[in-house]
Write an enzyme that holds these catalytic residues in place. Structure first.
Site, PDB file in Angstrom:
ATOM      1  NE  ARG A 130      -2.510   1.004   3.381  1.00 32.30           N
ATOM      2  CZ  ARG A 130      -3.126   0.654   4.641  1.00 32.30           C
ATOM      3  NH1 ARG A 130      -4.426   0.580   4.476  1.00 32.30           N
ATOM      4  NH2 ARG A 130      -2.803   0.810   5.882  1.00 32.30           N
ATOM      5  CE  LYS A 232      -2.531   4.543   7.281  1.00 38.41           C
ATOM      6  NZ  LYS A 232      -4.144   5.245   7.547  1.00 38.41           N
ATOM      7  CD  GLU A 268     -11.712   6.392   4.594  1.00 35.69           C
ATOM      8  OE1 GLU A 268     -11.615   5.750   3.704  1.00 35.69           O
ATOM      9  OE2 GLU A 268     -10.614   6.363   5.396  1.00 35.69           O
TER      10      GLU A 268
END
Ligand code: COI
Length: 385
Positions: A130, A232, A268
């Site tokens: 990721r 992220k 989210e």
């Protein structure tokens, strides 16, 4: 200034990197013992032995530990051999890409202490991959999966006395990839730093393990289509602080965001993914570019399917909140956290929590695997010692 100030280019002496994991910590400790002695006036460190920490009631705040991992990359886009260094401040140019333009991504993962004293890492290669995807989006070079995983293991082992005893918490590992080279005009930085630091942690929310009370936010969007919501990057987090503060000031635990285009679908929570459950059906918003592809989210989906639940990744309408039996959040920091209420406009919806819930079953299965109490049949756990 308190604590130690370290300059990456001139710090000395430092150890060579241990190249293998799975050897005993004693041999590892002898390799890093040539590091400068610790001088943490503000932290309860001892150079050897157990950490003098209060393990009961751990929350989620920084408790400085002994070592951090540092690797640098400039020019050829390859990260050189990293180093374990004393944890502490470091210098960067005021013109560093990360400070001026937010060029940075981060990860979070945890090391748990098993009953036999070994440390357990959970799916670290997922974090590595990721980070690589996020780095690509942010025009940054990234460490290889091997280097990332190896660096995580070194950092966990070097700080092993800071891993709380079983059932008291875990050692949170925070990998950062940041543009540290100077840039003035908007452009990718000429130099990057990959570092990992660690801190013992317990429960993320001030509620501890009690159910969360979420507030559905309509005035702030967390992510836009074709933006960076799925990676992220550090720049996804400060923009939600205002909405989060507003909600906290009104007594809520955190904010649940809706999609920016229609305001009809769940996205989210500020620091975690969201699931709803009705009967044996579990749903979570699909990762369509605006939602973080959480590693806990992905793991919980797999566990739930194996336990016989029907799990759908799809657009989940905000109106479905009124019909759900259960709602829960997932994230590395958060774990699998029950949601007790959600407030949307004038409605306050309540959900089942506690004994016999799906949330509890998923939480205890996941935690069991992460702490070595349940056998890992999926190759998720890396045991190091
Ligand atoms: C994590 O769950 O590890 C995260 O990175 C979320 C962060 C906002 C604490």
């Amino acid at each position: 200034m308190t604590g130690r100030t370290l300059c990456f280019p001139s710090l000395a002496p430092f150890s060579s990197l241990p190249s293998k994991m799975g050897r005993s910590y004693r041999s590892f400790a002898s390799q890093v013992s040539s590091l400068q002695p610790l001088a943490h006036p503000s932290s309860p460190h001892r150079e050897d032995g157990d950490a003098e920490a209060e393990w009961d009631g751990l929350g989620f705040g920084l408790m400085p530990t002994d070592y951090m991992y540092v690797a640098k990359c400039s020019g050829d886009r390859n990260f050189g051999r990293g180093q374990l260094r004393l944890f502490g401040n470091f210098q960067v140019s005021p013109s560093a890409g990360v400070l001026n333009y937010g060029q940075g991504v981060f990860e979070g993962t945890k090391a748990h202490r098993k009953e036999n004293g070994h440390l357990l890492l959970f799916r670290p290669e997922q974090n590595a991959m990721r980070m690589r995807m996020g780095a690509d989006r942010m025009c940054m070079p990234a460490p290889s999966v091997d280097q990332f995983v190896n660096a995580l293991k070194q950092t966990a082992l070097a700080n092993r006395r800071w891993v709380p005893p079983p059932a008291k918490g875990s050692l949170y590992l925070r990998p950062l990839l940041i543009g540290t080279g100077p840039v003035l005009g908007l452009a990718p930085a000429p130099e990057y730093t990959f570092l990992i630091y660690a801190s013992p942690v317990g429960t993320y929310f001030k509620e501890g393990t009690a159910p969360l009370n979420l507030y559905v936010e309509e005035d702030t969007d967390r992510a836009s289509r074709r933006g960076t919501g799925s990676v992220k990057t550090i720049s996804n987090y400060a923009p939600v602080l205002m909405a989060q503060m507003r909600a906290k000031n009104r007594g809520f635990s955190d904010v649940l965001y809706l999609d920016s285009q229609t305001k009809k679908n769940l996205e989210e929570v500020s620091s975690c993914n969201i699931f709803i459950a009705k009967g044996k059906n579990i749903s979570t918003p699909a990762t369509n570019g605006t939602i973080l592809a959480g590693i806990t989210r992905k793991s919980v989906i797999e566990i739930a399917r194996d336990l016989g639940y029907q799990v759908e990744e799809r657009a989940v309408g905000v109106d479905e909140l009124a019909e759900a039996d259960e709602v829960f959040c997932t994230g590395t920091a958060v774990g699998v956290a029950p949601v007790g209420t959600i407030t949307y406009r004038d409605a306050r919806m309540e959900y089942r929590t506690g004994r016999g819930t799906i949330c509890q079953e998923l939480s205890s299965t996941l935690t069991g695997i992460q702490t070595g109490k349940i056998e890992d049949g999926r190759g998720w756990i890396h045991e190091i010692f």
